[in-house]
Design a protein around this motif. Structure first.
Motif, PDB file in Angstrom:
ATOM      1  N   PHE A 149     -21.320  -7.246   2.482  1.00  0.00           N
ATOM      2  CA  PHE A 149     -22.217  -7.719   1.423  1.00  0.00           C
ATOM      3  C   PHE A 149     -23.299  -8.622   2.003  1.00  0.00           C
ATOM      4  CE2 PHE A 149     -23.507 -10.948  -1.598  1.00  0.00           C
ATOM      5  CZ  PHE A 149     -23.830 -10.219  -2.723  1.00  0.00           C
ATOM      6  N   ALA A 150     -22.887  -9.593   2.829  1.00  0.00           N
ATOM      7  CA  ALA A 150     -23.850 -10.544   3.389  1.00  0.00           C
ATOM      8  C   ALA A 150     -24.833  -9.847   4.325  1.00  0.00           C
ATOM      9  CB  ALA A 150     -23.121 -11.656   4.122  1.00  0.00           C
ATOM     10  N   GLU A 151     -24.346  -8.901   5.106  1.00  0.00           N
ATOM     11  CA  GLU A 151     -25.246  -8.173   6.010  1.00  0.00           C
ATOM     12  C   GLU A 151     -26.261  -7.349   5.230  1.00  0.00           C
ATOM     13  OE1 GLU A 151     -22.431  -6.029   8.394  1.00  0.00           O
ATOM     14  OE2 GLU A 151     -22.366  -7.596   9.947  1.00  0.00           O
ATOM     15  N   ARG A 152     -25.799  -6.693   4.151  1.00  0.00           N
ATOM     16  CA  ARG A 152     -26.728  -5.911   3.330  1.00  0.00           C
ATOM     17  C   ARG A 152     -27.736  -6.828   2.640  1.00  0.00           C
ATOM     18  NH1 ARG A 152     -23.260  -3.734   0.669  1.00  0.00           N
ATOM     19  NH2 ARG A 152     -23.340  -4.908  -1.299  1.00  0.00           N
ATOM     20  N   TYR A 153     -27.259  -7.975   2.155  1.00  0.00           N
ATOM     21  CA  TYR A 153     -28.163  -8.932   1.511  1.00  0.00           C
ATOM     22  C   TYR A 153     -29.242  -9.385   2.494  1.00  0.00           C
ATOM     23  CZ  TYR A 153     -29.716 -12.907  -1.304  1.00  0.00           C
ATOM     24  OH  TYR A 153     -30.476 -13.775  -2.033  1.00  0.00           O
TER      25      TYR A 153
END
Length: 402
Positions: free
Chosen positions: A286-290
């Motif tokens: 999630f954080a990488e995609r964000y």
């Protein structure tokens, strides 16, 4: 423990106990409280509940002075017996907990007060799985004391027992030791998300506000939650542009929340140090995609760990255990970490209030929101994303947590 077993010893244990108070809310306002039952059908509801309603508790600022005649009880007797058995606390002691909430206290009437906060986003909250939203009263009432309207959702039949207002019978739900399979968790997420979306839709909270002529904001929302409630908030945020910011309190992502796209809206993630034992990858991806989306969308994300904490310590439960007497020589059944309940309560309030204060009023606490601070050494920053899509703590957001 099942409900029939509880009633056998409920009365002898529920003797009077001296009142115990949670810490007073820190904001300039007192806190009013009301509830509303919304009609909403859950197809093939997996819980023992009716499947055609959900309960919304509403916390809001008031200038009314608390009085015994309007105070809201923290526990009902049935729930006190159930949860007391889990945490080795006599039901009478849980029943001694008192809130500062005032049942249906008057709304703010001073023009200056109303003009100050009527455009602040309404905050919507989802509790952890199998927990009543009321077990987060300390945090929710503190936000209301700052000036926010806070909506908290309960799905009848999920928690072991949920009291309902206005003379309606309470709802007996799953056993407190209910084992949650992966497929059941996804079902829970899906009905929770549908309820949050319905609440914020035109026939939900906005219609209620119009009916009563209140000044509450029905155009902009902040969404937050604990555990599966955080996944609910994230999934709803993905689908509703009216949700302007989100705060994830130790919640893995399930169902379509795993691939949620937030379009650069501010998002805060905080977890216990053992989070990855049960959720090894959803936060990392999630954080990488964000971060990748933020290169074009803009964005702001904080990801912290509260060292020494445990999953349920992000609720009022850690306060119950700290403030109330324990049954002597009882075996501990639940790990709440080694951070005191009062300390956890202060940490969570500090960061949640600071985050929404920035989103709402533009008051950005650089010292608190941009890295470790001396006052809160338990709070460790794993990663940050800012508007250029780069984390100021390095660009491999999952490094050290896989």
């Amino acid at each position: 423990m099942h409900l029939p077993q509880l009633f056998a010893y409920l009365l002898p244990l529920c003797l009077s106990a001296a009142a115990t108070h949670l810490s007073a809310p820190s904001g300039p306002y007192n806190v009013g409280f009301t509830q509303h039952i919304f009609n909403h059908t859950t197809p093939n509801d997996p819980t023992p509940g009716p499947g055609n309603i959900f309960l919304t508790s509403i916390y809001y600022p008031t200038r009314s002075v608390p009085s015994p005649n309007t105070s809201v009880a923290y526990f009902d007797a049935t729930s006190a017996a159930i949860w007391g058995d889990v945490f080795n606390i006599l039901p009478s002691h849980l029943l001694s907990l008192e809130t500062t909430l005032q049942w249906q206290a008057p709304l703010l009437s001073d023009k200056e007060d109303v003009e100050k906060i009527k455009n602040w986003p309404t905050l919507v909250f989802g509790p952890g799985g199998g927990m009543n939203a009321g077990y987060f009263t300390s945090l929710l009432s503190d936000l209301a004391s700052q000036g926010y309207t806070v909506l908290a959702l309960d799905h009848p039949g999920e928690a072991p027992y949920l009291p309902l207002p206005y003379g309606n019978p309470g709802v007996v739900g799953w056993d407190i030791y209910m084992p949650y399979t992966d497929s059941l968790i996804v079902e829970m997420y899906e009905y929770r998300r549908a309820e949050m979306v319905a609440l914020l839709g035109p026939d939900g909270f906005p219609a209620l506000v119009e009916l009563y002529g209140a000044y509450f904001n029905t155009q902009q929302y902040g969404a937050f939650g604990h555990s599966i409630g955080a996944a609910t908030a994230t999934g709803a945020m993905d689908g509703l542009d009216s949700i302007v910011a989100g705060f994830n309190i130790d919640g893995g992502l399930f169902g379509d929340s795993v691939n949620a796209s937030l379009k650069g809206r501010p998002y805060f993630m905080t977890m216990n140090p053992n989070h990855f034992a049960s959720d090894p990858d959803t936060w990392i991806s999630f954080a990488e995609r964000y971060a990748n989306e933020s290169k074009t969308e803009g964005g702001w994300l904080d990801w912290t760990t509260v060292e020494g904490s445990a999953h349920l310590a992000f609720s009022d439960i850690s306060l119950w255990v700290e403030l109330l007497p324990k049954i002597e020589n009882a075996t501990e059944k639940v790990d709440l970490g080694n951070v005191s309940g009062t300390r956890m309560d202060e940490i969570l309030k500090t960061y949640v209030v600071s985050f929404f204060e920035w989103v709402t009023c533009g008051r950005y606490d650089e010292k608190l929101l941009d890295g470790e601070v001396e006052a809160w050494p338990e709070v460790v920053f794993n990663a940050k994303v800012r508007s250029d899509g780069h984390g100021t703590d390095g660009q491999n957001l999952g490094e050290g947590h896989a």
